[in-house]
Design a protein around this motif. Sequence first.
Motif, PDB file in Angstrom:
ATOM      1  N   VAL A 269      27.503 -15.757   8.910  1.00 17.62           N
ATOM      2  CA  VAL A 269      27.988 -16.346   9.752  1.00 17.62           C
ATOM      3  C   VAL A 269      27.637 -15.311  11.155  1.00 17.62           C
ATOM      4  CG1 VAL A 269      30.149 -17.115  10.986  1.00 17.62           C
ATOM      5  CG2 VAL A 269      29.886 -17.047   8.415  1.00 17.62           C
ATOM      6  N   THR A 270      26.973 -16.100  12.393  1.00 14.00           N
ATOM      7  CA  THR A 270      26.908 -15.260  13.563  1.00 14.00           C
ATOM      8  C   THR A 270      28.224 -15.238  14.300  1.00 14.00           C
ATOM      9  OG1 THR A 270      24.584 -16.091  13.524  1.00 14.00           O
ATOM     10  CG2 THR A 270      25.758 -15.304  15.646  1.00 14.00           C
ATOM     11  N   VAL A 271      28.761 -14.067  14.496  1.00  8.89           N
ATOM     12  CA  VAL A 271      29.833 -14.140  15.062  1.00  8.89           C
ATOM     13  C   VAL A 271      29.990 -13.694  16.408  1.00  8.89           C
ATOM     14  CG1 VAL A 271      31.170 -13.602  12.921  1.00  8.89           C
ATOM     15  CG2 VAL A 271      30.352 -11.626  14.131  1.00  8.89           C
ATOM     16  N   TRP A 272      28.483 -13.089  17.005  1.00 11.28           N
ATOM     17  CA  TRP A 272      28.533 -12.627  18.404  1.00 11.28           C
ATOM     18  C   TRP A 272      27.370 -12.509  18.679  1.00 11.28           C
ATOM     19  CZ3 TRP A 272      26.372  -8.134  20.302  1.00 11.28           C
ATOM     20  CH2 TRP A 272      26.730  -7.707  21.642  1.00 11.28           C
ATOM     21  N   ASP A 273      26.744 -12.597  19.957  1.00 16.15           N
ATOM     22  CA  ASP A 273      25.411 -12.811  20.549  1.00 16.15           C
ATOM     23  C   ASP A 273      25.311 -12.453  21.932  1.00 16.15           C
ATOM     24  OD1 ASP A 273      26.046 -14.994  21.930  1.00 16.15           O
ATOM     25  OD2 ASP A 273      25.132 -16.455  20.131  1.00 16.15           O
ATOM     26  N   LYS A 274      24.069 -11.937  22.353  1.00  8.32           N
ATOM     27  CA  LYS A 274      23.910 -11.450  23.506  1.00  8.32           C
ATOM     28  C   LYS A 274      22.409 -11.444  23.845  1.00  8.32           C
ATOM     29  CE  LYS A 274      24.619  -7.537  26.909  1.00  8.32           C
ATOM     30  NZ  LYS A 274      25.098  -5.867  26.778  1.00  8.32           N
ATOM     31  N   ILE A 275      22.130 -12.140  24.852  1.00  7.86           N
ATOM     32  CA  ILE A 275      20.597 -11.936  25.513  1.00  7.86           C
ATOM     33  C   ILE A 275      20.442 -10.683  26.134  1.00  7.86           C
ATOM     34  CG2 ILE A 275      18.738 -13.062  26.771  1.00  7.86           C
ATOM     35  CD1 ILE A 275      20.045 -15.704  26.157  1.00  7.86           C
TER      36      ILE A 275
ATOM     37  N   ASN B 193       9.434  -9.710  26.772  1.00  7.28           N
ATOM     38  CA  ASN B 193      10.316 -10.569  27.768  1.00  7.28           C
ATOM     39  C   ASN B 193      11.774 -10.253  27.409  1.00  7.28           C
ATOM     40  OD1 ASN B 193      10.739 -12.508  29.719  1.00  7.28           O
ATOM     41  ND2 ASN B 193      10.947 -14.342  28.019  1.00  7.28           N
ATOM     42  N   GLN B 194      12.270 -10.641  26.400  1.00  4.00           N
ATOM     43  CA  GLN B 194      13.853 -10.383  26.275  1.00  4.00           C
ATOM     44  C   GLN B 194      14.052 -10.068  24.443  1.00  4.00           C
ATOM     45  OE1 GLN B 194      15.549 -13.802  27.809  1.00  4.00           O
ATOM     46  NE2 GLN B 194      15.070 -14.949  26.006  1.00  4.00           N
ATOM     47  N   LEU B 195      15.194  -9.736  24.368  1.00  6.94           N
ATOM     48  CA  LEU B 195      15.521  -9.674  23.130  1.00  6.94           C
ATOM     49  C   LEU B 195      17.083 -10.590  22.854  1.00  6.94           C
ATOM     50  CD1 LEU B 195      15.668  -5.802  22.439  1.00  6.94           C
ATOM     51  CD2 LEU B 195      13.938  -7.202  21.927  1.00  6.94           C
ATOM     52  N   PHE B 196      17.015 -11.319  21.692  1.00  6.40           N
ATOM     53  CA  PHE B 196      18.126 -11.999  21.339  1.00  6.40           C
ATOM     54  C   PHE B 196      18.980 -11.165  20.137  1.00  6.40           C
ATOM     55  CE2 PHE B 196      20.359 -15.197  18.716  1.00  6.40           C
ATOM     56  CZ  PHE B 196      21.458 -15.488  19.767  1.00  6.40           C
ATOM     57  N   VAL B 197      19.889 -10.630  20.700  1.00  2.54           N
ATOM     58  CA  VAL B 197      20.806  -9.502  19.845  1.00  2.54           C
ATOM     59  C   VAL B 197      22.009 -10.515  19.180  1.00  2.54           C
ATOM     60  CG1 VAL B 197      21.994  -7.434  19.823  1.00  2.54           C
ATOM     61  CG2 VAL B 197      20.130  -7.629  21.425  1.00  2.54           C
ATOM     62  N   TYR B 198      22.356 -10.323  18.029  1.00  2.00           N
ATOM     63  CA  TYR B 198      23.597 -10.833  17.465  1.00  2.00           C
ATOM     64  C   TYR B 198      23.998 -10.042  16.055  1.00  2.00           C
ATOM     65  CZ  TYR B 198      19.783 -12.640  14.419  1.00  2.00           C
ATOM     66  OH  TYR B 198      18.577 -12.908  13.388  1.00  2.00           O
ATOM     67  N   VAL B 199      25.369 -10.628  15.872  1.00  2.00           N
ATOM     68  CA  VAL B 199      26.017  -9.804  14.911  1.00  2.00           C
ATOM     69  C   VAL B 199      26.384 -10.827  13.917  1.00  2.00           C
ATOM     70  CG1 VAL B 199      28.126  -8.559  14.093  1.00  2.00           C
ATOM     71  CG2 VAL B 199      27.095  -7.937  16.483  1.00  2.00           C
ATOM     72  N   VAL B 200      26.155 -10.553  12.497  1.00  5.62           N
ATOM     73  CA  VAL B 200      26.233 -11.581  11.299  1.00  5.62           C
ATOM     74  C   VAL B 200      27.294 -10.825  10.460  1.00  5.62           C
ATOM     75  CG1 VAL B 200      25.086 -12.801   9.626  1.00  5.62           C
ATOM     76  CG2 VAL B 200      23.990 -12.501  11.789  1.00  5.62           C
ATOM     77  N   ALA B 201      28.039 -11.769   9.919  1.00  3.53           N
ATOM     78  CA  ALA B 201      28.830 -11.492   8.920  1.00  3.53           C
ATOM     79  C   ALA B 201      28.336 -12.127   7.662  1.00  3.53           C
ATOM     80  CB  ALA B 201      30.439 -11.753   9.160  1.00  3.53           C
ATOM     81  N   SER B 202      28.102 -11.053   6.494  1.00  3.90           N
ATOM     82  CA  SER B 202      27.701 -11.964   5.257  1.00  3.90           C
ATOM     83  C   SER B 202      28.879 -11.427   4.078  1.00  3.90           C
ATOM     84  CB  SER B 202      26.279 -11.281   5.011  1.00  3.90           C
ATOM     85  OG  SER B 202      26.194  -9.952   4.693  1.00  3.90           O
ATOM     86  N   TYR B 203      28.830 -12.418   3.091  1.00  2.00           N
ATOM     87  CA  TYR B 203      29.653 -12.104   1.938  1.00  2.00           C
ATOM     88  C   TYR B 203      29.118 -12.965   0.811  1.00  2.00           C
ATOM     89  CZ  TYR B 203      32.097 -16.158   3.777  1.00  2.00           C
ATOM     90  OH  TYR B 203      32.332 -17.594   4.026  1.00  2.00           O
ATOM     91  N   ASN B 204      29.415 -12.578  -0.414  1.00  2.00           N
ATOM     92  CA  ASN B 204      28.837 -13.272  -1.515  1.00  2.00           C
ATOM     93  C   ASN B 204      30.032 -13.584  -2.546  1.00  2.00           C
ATOM     94  OD1 ASN B 204      25.970 -13.220  -0.758  1.00  2.00           O
ATOM     95  ND2 ASN B 204      26.359 -10.916  -1.251  1.00  2.00           N
ATOM     96  N   GLU B 205      29.607 -14.109  -3.847  1.00  2.00           N
ATOM     97  CA  GLU B 205      30.468 -14.401  -4.823  1.00  2.00           C
ATOM     98  C   GLU B 205      31.377 -15.499  -4.248  1.00  2.00           C
ATOM     99  OE1 GLU B 205      32.431 -10.921  -6.055  1.00  2.00           O
ATOM    100  OE2 GLU B 205      30.522 -10.027  -6.805  1.00  2.00           O
ATOM    101  N   THR B 206      30.817 -16.675  -3.772  1.00  2.00           N
ATOM    102  CA  THR B 206      31.780 -17.532  -3.354  1.00  2.00           C
ATOM    103  C   THR B 206      30.960 -18.976  -3.946  1.00  2.00           C
ATOM    104  OG1 THR B 206      30.656 -18.178  -1.358  1.00  2.00           O
ATOM    105  CG2 THR B 206      32.518 -16.627  -1.500  1.00  2.00           C
ATOM    106  N   SER B 207      31.472 -20.072  -3.654  1.00  2.00           N
ATOM    107  CA  SER B 207      30.915 -21.451  -4.052  1.00  2.00           C
ATOM    108  C   SER B 207      29.488 -21.545  -3.494  1.00  2.00           C
ATOM    109  CB  SER B 207      31.737 -22.564  -3.672  1.00  2.00           C
ATOM    110  OG  SER B 207      33.138 -22.183  -4.581  1.00  2.00           O
TER     111      SER B 207
END
Length: 212
Positions: free
Chosen positions: A129-135, A109-123
């Motif tokens: 974090v999703t920073v961009w998306d598109k259907i 039917n469709q795709l949900f596309v998204y860009v995720v920013a990930s990082y470690n070594e924090t509290s």
Amino acid sequence: RPSLAAASAGKKVGVRTPKNYRRCLCRAMDSYSARANTIFCTFVTVLGATAALNHLSAMLPQFEAHPSTKLALNTVHDLTVNTYLNMDQCTFSFNLDYDLSSEFNWNMNQLFVYVVASYNETSNVRNEVTVWDKIVKNPQEAVFKGEKVLVEYPMRDQFKELRGKDVRLHLRYRTMPITGLMYPKESGAGDFKNKEEYFRDGTIPEQQKKRR
């Protein structure tokens, strides 16, 4: 058999013979509600079987998807403190080139596309974090090439630990078939390192500032 109480009261009690019982049973089975129930159950069974076959047919080898993606940072525009939320906030742009058209078949039917920013070594144990998306609704929209794509949602950290962090960008998408299960997938990634100090380069368009 008639009950003794009814017989003693002098009342006539009907006796249900096997022949009368069969007639009553036939009339109950031939009622409109019974026929409607039979038609409905048959319809639901056929519909469920057809949906299951449709989903399984999309798993045939000739429908195997071969997505391709190139994802890389373009520029970090600012790394500041959001005074309203009292959090670190980072705004950046990226270059993105993907082709997900092979994911489409008769059951997609469709795709949900998204860009995720990930990082470690924090509290936080895990930071994504999703920073961009598109259907994406058809194979034509599943081919995208963009440069200097500004994030729709800034990356934020409530503990103010974004400075100097190694960040990885992921292109992920979720398949949404007509019938069947939805699957999350990842097609590409790119890395960059955040600035060590707060800054702002002043290159974010005004309309993007208002939207945020």
